[in-house]
Structures are given as C-alpha cells and as structure tokens.
Scaffold this motif. Structure first.
Motif, mmCIF file in Angstrom:
data_model
loop_
_atom_site.group_PDB
_atom_site.id
_atom_site.type_symbol
_atom_site.label_atom_id
_atom_site.label_comp_id
_atom_site.label_asym_id
_atom_site.label_seq_id
_atom_site.Cartn_x
_atom_site.Cartn_y
_atom_site.Cartn_z
ATOM 1 N N THR A 37 4.308 -3.120 -6.935
ATOM 2 C CA THR A 37 4.722 -2.410 -5.725
ATOM 3 C C THR A 37 6.082 -2.881 -5.242
ATOM 4 O O THR A 37 6.704 -2.220 -4.422
ATOM 5 N N ALA A 38 6.547 -4.018 -5.759
ATOM 6 C CA ALA A 38 7.859 -4.528 -5.384
ATOM 7 C C ALA A 38 8.456 -5.341 -6.523
ATOM 8 O O ALA A 38 7.734 -6.023 -7.249
ATOM 9 N N GLU A 59 13.516 2.551 -9.476
ATOM 10 C CA GLU A 59 12.083 2.655 -9.173
ATOM 11 C C GLU A 59 11.354 3.647 -10.067
ATOM 12 O O GLU A 59 10.192 3.437 -10.417
#
Length: 92
Positions: A37-38, A59
């Motif tokens: 997620t990061a 991303e």
C-alpha cells in the motif's frame, strides 16, 4: 497509527543519472504477500547529492514482486552521477 501485515525493506541497484534525462529503474522484491500500500524511497550516495534531481514511484506498476520508479536529473546539472535508493514497502 500504522498497522501492517508486512514491512519489507531493501536497496536498489545502481541508478545512473544524466543531466536532462528521466532514468527508469525497477525495484524487485520477494516474500511480499500482496501488493504494498506504500513504497518509501530514500536516495543514498557516498558524496553530495545535487538538489536538482527528483524521483517517483510509478503506482500503476506496483505489484507484490516489483515496481517501476523514475529519477530525473535537471538539465542544469553540471554532470551526471550514480546513486542507490533504500526502500521500505508497507503491506496492509
């Protein structure tokens, strides 16, 4: 508050920057259970890092095994240089 199933870190391969060019590089990792997620990047170098460069994670390319990143060195830079990136992945 941070709650994560996994926090994974590592170091990139060498990234060679040239003035006025956008340089792609790929981070590959293993043992990650799902798409992070990061992604947190920190540039590292044994001597000065010019203030005229930027970097980003793409991303759209993020998966549980790799992610594409880019580093750009401003055309006003006097010369190219090489550096590495530490990375931290957070999987929730």
């Amino acid at each position: 508050e941070l709650k994560a199933k996994q926090i994974v870190g590592g170091i990139s391969g060498e990234v060679k920057l040239k003035p006025g060019q956008n340089t792609p590089f790929t981070l590959t990792f293993s043992g990650v259970t799902s798409t992070p997620t990061a992604v947190i990047l920190t540039p590292i170098r044994s001597s000065d890092i010019p203030a005229v460069f930027s970097y980003a994670v793409d991303e759209k390319t993020l998966s549980s095994s790799k992610v594409q990143c880019r580093a750009y060195l401003n055309s006003g830079a006097k010369a190219g240089f090489s550096l590495y990136f530490y990375y931290i992945l957070i999987v929730q």
